[in-house]
Design a protein around this motif. Sequence first.
Motif, PDB file in Angstrom:
ATOM      1  N   LYS A  11       5.065  73.092 101.908  1.00 22.52           N
ATOM      2  CA  LYS A  11       6.174  73.141 102.858  1.00 22.52           C
ATOM      3  C   LYS A  11       7.267  72.165 102.427  1.00 22.52           C
ATOM      4  CE  LYS A  11       3.026  73.799 106.763  1.00 22.52           C
ATOM      5  NZ  LYS A  11       2.550  73.152 108.005  1.00 22.52           N
ATOM      6  N   GLU A  41       9.958  69.662 107.002  1.00 24.13           N
ATOM      7  CA  GLU A  41       9.161  70.446 107.943  1.00 24.13           C
ATOM      8  C   GLU A  41       7.694  70.054 107.905  1.00 24.13           C
ATOM      9  OE1 GLU A  41       9.837  74.589 107.128  1.00 24.13           O
ATOM     10  OE2 GLU A  41      11.997  74.258 106.955  1.00 24.13           O
ATOM     11  N   CYS A  42       7.375  69.027 107.144  1.00 21.43           N
ATOM     12  CA  CYS A  42       5.974  68.638 106.966  1.00 21.43           C
ATOM     13  C   CYS A  42       5.826  67.152 107.312  1.00 21.43           C
ATOM     14  CB  CYS A  42       5.549  68.958 105.536  1.00 21.43           C
ATOM     15  SG  CYS A  42       3.748  68.919 105.286  1.00 21.43           S
TER      16      CYS A  42
END
Length: 126
Positions: free
Chosen positions: A12, A16-17
């Motif tokens: 990812k 977003e991680c």
Amino acid sequence: MSQSACPCGSGKPLDECCDLYLSGRAYPNTAEALMRSRFCAFARGDAPYLRKTWHPDICPELAPSDLEAQWTRLEVIRSKQGLKKSVVEFRAWYLQNDIEHSMHEISLFKLYKKRWVYVEPLPGWP
């Protein structure tokens, strides 16, 4: 924000991680997500995040030298998510004197005050 891949190996984007957790926007809801974010914290030298995610009864004093390794990649081998405790087995690679080395660990995580925290390495896992 950057769209570079997260160093934890999830595939990812970083934003977003693990950056969600390291920035304080969220807290990992599984032991594996916590372990991945701790790898990123070690890679960044983020001692406050590591202390926050370590069980407070066991958390060691972190010296600057503890965070000097250049962590390069992570492989989650397997994980078993439980209700109150979980186990994650992983291999992490780092550079030392321009030579890549790896460490292997089977880690125990527990719920503490409704949040996953790192407890300790386990000697083996069937």
